[in-house]
Scaffold this motif. Structure first.
Motif, PDB file in Angstrom:
ATOM      1  N   UNK A  36       0.826  -1.200   0.000  1.00  0.00           N
ATOM      2  CA  UNK A  36       0.000   0.000   0.000  1.00  0.00           C
ATOM      3  C   UNK A  36       0.865   1.256   0.000  1.00  0.00           C
ATOM      4  N   UNK A  37       1.982   1.224   0.727  1.00  0.00           N
ATOM      5  CA  UNK A  37       2.891   2.377   0.732  1.00  0.00           C
ATOM      6  C   UNK A  37       3.490   2.601  -0.653  1.00  0.00           C
ATOM      7  N   UNK A  38       3.850   1.510  -1.322  1.00  0.00           N
ATOM      8  CA  UNK A  38       4.416   1.618  -2.661  1.00  0.00           C
ATOM      9  C   UNK A  38       3.406   2.255  -3.613  1.00  0.00           C
ATOM     10  N   UNK A  39       2.125   1.962  -3.385  1.00  0.00           N
ATOM     11  CA  UNK A  39       1.076   2.518  -4.244  1.00  0.00           C
ATOM     12  C   UNK A  39       0.717   3.955  -3.869  1.00  0.00           C
ATOM     13  N   UNK A  40       1.399   4.498  -2.848  1.00  0.00           N
ATOM     14  CA  UNK A  40       1.194   5.896  -2.494  1.00  0.00           C
ATOM     15  C   UNK A  40       0.109   6.152  -1.478  1.00  0.00           C
TER      16      UNK A  40
END
Length: 216
Positions: A122-126
């Protein structure tokens, strides 16, 4: 029947308030402990879990020392017009503290069971940290949290020792189911005691069955 329904209504009211408070504070504390990396974490967890193992009368004494009329916070609360001793709000406070560890332990285990790779994705997806909590972590941990909340409700519903010490036994005002059972037994009123015990037992069994289904 008033001897049954009045204490039952008050017990449900107290348990509902205590469970609502624990659902917020317990989940917040559980999430913080599950993510906090510190040597002091185990000590904090032990302190927060202490109400689970302390005798209820000891907890009641601590509450009297803390919020009693001459307690550490009691005089300050009295100046604000807040009275907890011999009130149903005092029963809510006692039930909240006694049931808090059940929410804390269940929620912490649920949070620690969430796959961190999903949060990282989820962090990678912003997604922001608040969004990760509400859209990923909390939904995945919800079954364990819900089971802990139900167990806390059942525990708050049956709280006796600490409630009796801080809220007393005032019929219609602070007399919960467990306190009413104690009074009926002391008075030799077996019929009322049996009915109160039956109502309490059936309610707690239903809550435990619901909690077990959520866990599975």
């Amino acid at each position: 029947m008033d001897a049954v329904w009045v204490p039952l209504a008050l017990s449900l009211k107290v348990a509902a308030w205590a469970t609502t408070i624990n659902a917020v504070l317990g989940v917040a504390a559980a999430f913080a402990l599950s993510r906090w990396q510190s040597p002091a974490r185990d000590l904090v967890d032990a302190v927060l879990t202490l109400p689970l193992v302390l005798p209820p009368t000891v907890l009641g004494y601590y509450l009297l020392v803390l919020v009693g009329r001459r307690g550490v916070l009691g005089e300050w609360l009295a100046a604000l017009g807040i009275e907890l001793v011999f009130t149903w709000q005092g029963a809510v406070l006692a039930s909240t503290i006694v049931a808090f560890p059940l929410v804390l332990k269940s929620a912490r285990a649920a949070f620690e069971g969430v796959d961190p790779q999903l949060e990282q994705a989820a962090r990678v997806l912003g997604v922001r940290e608040s969004g990760i909590f509400f859209r990923v972590t909390l939904p995945l941990a919800m079954r364990g949290i819900a089971a802990g909340v139900l167990l806390a409700f059942a525990r708050a519903l049956g709280e006796f020792g600490a409630t009796l010490m801080i809220a007393g036994n005032l019929p219609g005002r602070t007399q919960t189911l467990s306190v009413a059972i104690y009074e009926a037994v002391q008075a030799g009123d077996d019929d009322t005691a049996n009915l109160l015990v039956l109502v309490t037992s059936v309610t707690c069994v239903l809550l435990l069955l619901a909690a077990g289904r959520l866990v599975r």
